[in-house]
Design an enzyme around this catalytic site. Structure first.
Site, short mmCIF file in Angstrom:
data_model
loop_
_atom_site.label_atom_id
_atom_site.label_comp_id
_atom_site.label_asym_id
_atom_site.label_seq_id
_atom_site.Cartn_x
_atom_site.Cartn_y
_atom_site.Cartn_z
N LYS A 184 0.84 -1.20 0.00
CA LYS A 184 0.00 0.00 0.00
C LYS A 184 0.88 1.26 0.00
CE LYS A 184 -3.63 -2.60 2.32
NZ LYS A 184 -4.40 -2.94 3.53
N GLN B 5 -4.19 -1.53 9.76
CA GLN B 5 -4.11 -2.88 9.20
C GLN B 5 -4.59 -3.93 10.20
OE1 GLN B 5 -3.37 -3.43 6.03
NE2 GLN B 5 -3.45 -5.64 6.13
N ASP C 262 -10.73 2.70 4.06
CA ASP C 262 -10.83 1.24 4.18
C ASP C 262 -12.29 0.82 4.33
OD1 ASP C 262 -8.94 -0.72 4.06
OD2 ASP C 262 -8.65 -0.87 6.24
N1 GUN Z 1 -6.28 -7.08 6.52
C1 GUN Z 1 -6.57 -7.82 5.43
N2 GUN Z 1 -7.21 -7.08 4.51
C2 GUN Z 1 -7.34 -5.85 5.02
C3 GUN Z 1 -7.93 -4.63 4.54
O1 GUN Z 1 -8.48 -4.55 3.44
N3 GUN Z 1 -7.85 -3.57 5.38
C4 GUN Z 1 -7.27 -3.65 6.61
N4 GUN Z 1 -7.25 -2.56 7.36
N5 GUN Z 1 -6.72 -4.76 7.08
C5 GUN Z 1 -6.77 -5.85 6.29
#
Ligand code: GUN
Length: 288
Positions: free
Chosen positions: A53, A97, A120
């Site tokens: 990211k 995350q 998100d």
């Molecule tokens: N962990 C796995 N996929 C995601 C996601 O799309 N966002 C976040 N914040 N954590 C994750």
């Protein structure tokens, strides 16, 4: 007949090219979209995802901030970090995350993220807006699935779509998106307690596998000519990434299928970039 492969990597590259152009245009107006990613601890998969990211946002010309906190960070400390990012004018999008270490409450943290920065789309407010048919941000993975379906030429209006998995990250928001006016699909959400999963999947024009179980969807569960989207990101015995779908078998039955890797994965990060761009525009003068 072998199914057409829906190439998520190529689609993601095209979408990112368009986002990069829009970021450049915003820069001419003095605006740089800013994304902050918070990671707590050193879970290897999370470290990889957050790194992806971070790199993607930098490559697109965005401001990228990575906040790395130790595994023993307290709930109060994490909440203070979120509050600081909420108040930071340079930051348009915030993600924390998942998974968090066990002693931390992810729901409470997600609730604290400013809805205007919730790229998100995991804040209950954001999820609720989608559930009542007036969405702000789309969750990244389901948003990517929508674009993959479009890429595969699927007409969602009137289509029967079975989603296997009811998570807040994928299954639930995807069902809400696909039933919005304009998408108009007829959606079934199947899960671990569903009776005769094969029958429920065979009724569908599109099967979206998002259960997190290697090889769950086999050829006998898919109607001839159906489209299959594999959201699974599982590790097999030798550590390689595999989906929820028996790719070789299902490819013989389906008309189109996403591979793992190279299907949904690249789209998830791309749609986070799209949401960050949209957040930057919205925060600086009306929704785009
Ligand atoms: N962990 C796995 N996929 C995601 C996601 O799309 N966002 C976040 N914040 N954590 C994750």
């Amino acid at each position: 007949m072998a199914a057409r492969i829906i190439d998520g990597k190529a689609l993601a590259a095209r979408v990112r090219e368009r986002i990069a152009e829009e970021v450049t245009a915003l820069a001419d107006e003095g605006v740089t979209p800013g994304l902050a990613a918070v990671i707590v601890g050193d879970d290897p998969a999370s470290t990889v995802y957050v790194g992806m990211k971070h790199r993607a946002s930098e490559q697109l010309g965005m401001l990228s901030r990575q906040v790395e906190l130790p595994a023993d960070t307290s709930q109060d400390e994490l909440e203070s970090v979120v509050a600081e990012l909420n108040a930071d004018e340079a930051i348009d999008g915030i993600l924390v995350q998942l998974p968090l270490p066990d002693h931390l409450d992810p729901g409470r943290v997600q609730e604290l993220i400013d809805p205007a920065k919730d790229v998100d789309a995991l804040n209950p407010y954001t999820a609720g807006r989608l559930a009542v048919g007036d969405p702000t941000f789309f969750s990244c993975t389901p948003y990517g699935v929508l674009l993959l379906l479009e890429e595969a030429g699927v007409e969602t209006a009137g289509a029967r779509i079975t989603i296997v998995g009811r998570s807040n990250l994928v299954g639930r928001p995807l069902a809400n998106m696909l039933t919005l006016k304009g998408h108009d699909a007829t959606v079934t959400i199947a899960h671990s307690r569903t009776r005769d999963l094969g029958e429920v999947c065979r009724e569908a024009d599109v099967v979206v596998a998002a259960a997190g179980r290697t090889g769950l969807i086999t050829a006998d569960m898919v109607a001839p000519g159906a489209v299959v989207i594999d959201v699974g990101t599982n590790r097999d015995d030798d550590g390689s990434l595999v989906g929820d779908v028996d790719f070789d078998g299902v490819s013989e039955v389906a008309s189109a299928i996403t591979p793992v890797p190279g299907g949904v994965g690249p789209m998830t990060v791309t749609m986070l970039m799209q949401n960050t761009l949209e957040a930057a525009r919205a925060r600086r003068g009306g929704r785009a």
